[in-house]
Design a protein around this motif. Structure first.
Motif, PDB file in Angstrom:
ATOM      1  N   LEU A 365       0.821  -1.212   0.000  1.00 33.90           N
ATOM      2  CA  LEU A 365       0.000   0.000   0.000  1.00 33.90           C
ATOM      3  C   LEU A 365       0.851   1.256   0.000  1.00 33.90           C
ATOM      4  CD1 LEU A 365      -2.866  -0.858   2.530  1.00 33.90           C
ATOM      5  CD2 LEU A 365      -3.167  -0.374   0.093  1.00 33.90           C
ATOM      6  N   GLU A 369       0.899   3.970  -3.076  1.00 34.75           N
ATOM      7  CA  GLU A 369       0.403   5.338  -2.896  1.00 34.75           C
ATOM      8  C   GLU A 369       1.541   6.335  -2.765  1.00 34.75           C
ATOM      9  OE1 GLU A 369      -2.787   8.072  -2.765  1.00 34.75           O
ATOM     10  OE2 GLU A 369      -2.660   5.952  -3.323  1.00 34.75           O
ATOM     11  N   THR A 419      -4.528  -7.237  -7.269  1.00 35.45           N
ATOM     12  CA  THR A 419      -5.791  -6.732  -6.746  1.00 35.45           C
ATOM     13  C   THR A 419      -6.032  -7.328  -5.365  1.00 35.45           C
ATOM     14  OG1 THR A 419      -6.707  -6.539  -8.973  1.00 35.45           O
ATOM     15  CG2 THR A 419      -8.266  -6.521  -7.131  1.00 35.45           C
ATOM     16  N   CYS A 420      -6.342  -6.475  -4.390  1.00 35.52           N
ATOM     17  CA  CYS A 420      -6.569  -6.928  -3.019  1.00 35.52           C
ATOM     18  C   CYS A 420      -7.874  -7.715  -2.915  1.00 35.52           C
ATOM     19  CB  CYS A 420      -6.671  -5.734  -2.060  1.00 35.52           C
ATOM     20  SG  CYS A 420      -5.131  -4.900  -1.744  1.00 35.52           S
ATOM     21  N   TYR A 436     -10.068  -2.473   1.986  1.00 28.42           N
ATOM     22  CA  TYR A 436      -9.183  -2.444   0.824  1.00 28.42           C
ATOM     23  C   TYR A 436      -9.602  -3.425  -0.265  1.00 28.42           C
ATOM     24  CZ  TYR A 436      -6.060   0.142   3.948  1.00 28.42           C
ATOM     25  OH  TYR A 436      -5.525   1.065   4.807  1.00 28.42           O
ATOM     26  N   TRP A 439      -8.895  -3.024  -4.179  1.00 21.42           N
ATOM     27  CA  TRP A 439      -7.861  -2.028  -4.463  1.00 21.42           C
ATOM     28  C   TRP A 439      -6.768  -2.642  -5.335  1.00 21.42           C
ATOM     29  CZ3 TRP A 439      -6.095   2.404  -0.922  1.00 21.42           C
ATOM     30  CH2 TRP A 439      -7.199   3.063  -0.379  1.00 21.42           C
ATOM     31  N   GLN A 440      -6.242  -1.844  -6.247  1.00 19.28           N
ATOM     32  CA  GLN A 440      -5.124  -2.307  -7.065  1.00 19.28           C
ATOM     33  C   GLN A 440      -3.811  -1.861  -6.465  1.00 19.28           C
ATOM     34  OE1 GLN A 440      -5.002  -2.550 -11.568  1.00 19.28           O
ATOM     35  NE2 GLN A 440      -3.512  -0.894 -11.270  1.00 19.28           N
TER      36      GLN A 440
END
Length: 478
Positions: A365, A369, A419-420, A436, A439-440
């Motif tokens: 993560l 980000e 992917t999560c 999450y 999320w990618q």
């Protein structure tokens, strides 16, 4: 002959990345060499095109083992750590009982190591990654605080309130219920040279806000959780911690800071030369209160998630160095606990416990980000590994790829997107992993190596590695 060679990777060495080969012998880094220059090894991993980072150090973990085995054990939970590139975790003191004395601490360490003992009556096989322990510090047993430092703890933890109703056993020796107790705790911790971390929320404000919201019948609204813990709750508590720490001369750790105003207080204290460490968590940098509205108790954490504009401002403190490290605050619970109702079967957001899992997502993560926001990979490595090792006195044993250090590595594939999906997690608490979902991630953990042993690769944890983890003690400068 080397035991393990990791070749052709871009290796984090002395603050930067360069192509190199890394050789591990007897659990330690033995040689870091130009590509093609290592001697023969028993096993070789080709990390060509991938990044080789020092093993991740998660500064904030709650496995609640023993006492709540049903939530997550050390054995199962550390598999999630390995899957997330975490090779060392710092266990906090909420267990039954918390480790406020040496005997309790030794019992928890015994379970974490998978040793046969009275404490390990479920015959858990233990952690597959290395670990450190916080000690509990509170007003009930101030005389036990200084002696606990001789048992190898990494720091102390206290809560600024009395034990929550019905949870006395989980909080014995862990609470500073008033200012006098807190001051005494700081005085005792100062004698040790270690830092004290406080769960910094003003309990009087929280209690009052919850009471009023309940009187208004708002406990059925998810957002009431955020409204019961507005920024002032954290700001007031952190202000007190900094003032008391300065007056006593005790090092302070500010854990899971969620507000930019509190960051400003910490930044000022640091500039004035006070020993202050600052931690935040991925969820405070990535999620806002809309997630609480959407997911309810599954996005409930303390401190609460903030407004989007506040989340954006936190990144300024990542970039200017105010934030020293990022911990997951991994907090496993059961679905039944998250969906707890009142005695009449009605929803009450205040009844469900706060916190959710995240130890396996912390590294991907933050890389995903962080790079989007202009934070360099080098800076991210410092936040996730180097700084925790240095500030908690386990460097250069941990947090560095250099000769003589423990052979801890995480190999990251920056060309693989993932992917999560909660169902893919090793966490025992995957049932509450909602926020999450879908999320990618722009990278993937390829391999995790703990003291030369490959504990995770190709998407699978080596379950025979349970019990491989060792207890790591800080080494303070004289």
């Amino acid at each position: 002959m080397m035991d393990l060679a990791v070749i052709n990777g871009l290796v984090f060495i002395e603050g930067g990345f360069r192509k190199a080969d890394v050789g591990i012998k007897d659990g330690k880094f033995a040689l870091i060499a130009e590509p093609g220059c290592l001697p023969e090894a028993e096993r070789t991993i080709d990390a060509g095109g991938k990044y080789v980072l020092p093993g991740g150090i998660d500064t904030h973990v709650h496995y609640r083992d023993p006492g709540h085995w049903e939530r997550e054990t050390f054995e199962v939970g550390t598999r999630a750590a390995a899957a997330g590139g975490c090779t060392t975790f710092f266990e906090h003191p909420i267990s039954m009982p918390p480790q406020w004395n040496g005997e309790i601490l030794k019992n928890r360490i015994s379970i974490c190591k998978g040793e046969e003992s009275a404490a390990n009556d479920r015959h858990e096989k233990g952690s597959c990654v290395d670990f450190c322990f916080f000690g509990a510090a509170g007003g009930e047993h101030p005389e036990a605080i200084e002696p606990l430092s001789h048992e190898g703890i990494i720091a102390y933890k206290t809560f600024l309130h009395e034990a929550p109703e019905g949870r006395d056993a989980e909080f014995e020796g862990l609470t500073s219920a008033n200012n006098d107790q807190l001051y005494r705790v700081l005085e005792e911790v100062k004698k040790t040279g270690l830092a004290v971390a406080a769960h910094a929320e003003d309990n009087e404000l929280v209690t009052g806000f919850i009471k009023r919201l309940r009187e208004q019948g708002r406990q059925t609204e998810n957002i009431a959780h955020c409204e019961s813990r507005p920024p002032i709750v954290e700001i007031e508590a952190i202000s007190k911690m900094l003032k008391f720490g300065k007056d006593v001369g005790c090092p302070i750790e500010l854990v899971h800071v969620s507000t930019w105003q509190a960051m400003e207080l910490a930044k000022k204290a640091k500039a004035e030369g006070h020993p202050v460490m600052v931690e935040t968590c991925p969820h405070y940098l990535l999620l806002d209160e809309s997630y609480v509205e959407k997911y309810g108790a599954y996005a409930k954490c303390n401190p609460a998630l903030r407004k989007k504009e506040d989340v954006e401002r936190l990144w300024d403190y990542v970039k200017d160095g105010t934030i020293d490290f990022i911990g997951s605050d991994h907090s496993p619970f059961l679905v039944s606990e998250k969906e707890k109702k009142d005695k009449d079967g009605n929803k009450d957001i205040f009844l469900s416990p706060s916190g959710f899992p995240g130890i396996d997502l912390r590294l991907p993560l933050m890389i995903t980000e962080g790079l989007k926001r202009g934070v360099s990979l080098e800076k991210i490595v410092e936040l996730l590994s180097v700084n925790p090792a240095k500030l908690f006195h386990i460097f250069p044993q941990k947090g560095t790829i250099s000769a003589g250090a423990d052979g801890d590595l995480v190999i990251v594939d920056m060309n693989k997107k993932v992917t999560c999906h909660a169902e893919d997690s090793y966490s025992q608490a995957k049932g509450i992993m909602k926020v999450y979902e879908g999320w990618q991630l722009d990278c993937a953990v390829d391999s995790t190596i703990v003291r030369g042993r490959v504990v995770y690769e190709n998407g699978k944890v080596d379950e025979s590695a349970s019990g491989w983890g060792e207890f790591v003690k800080p080494v303070l400068k004289k």
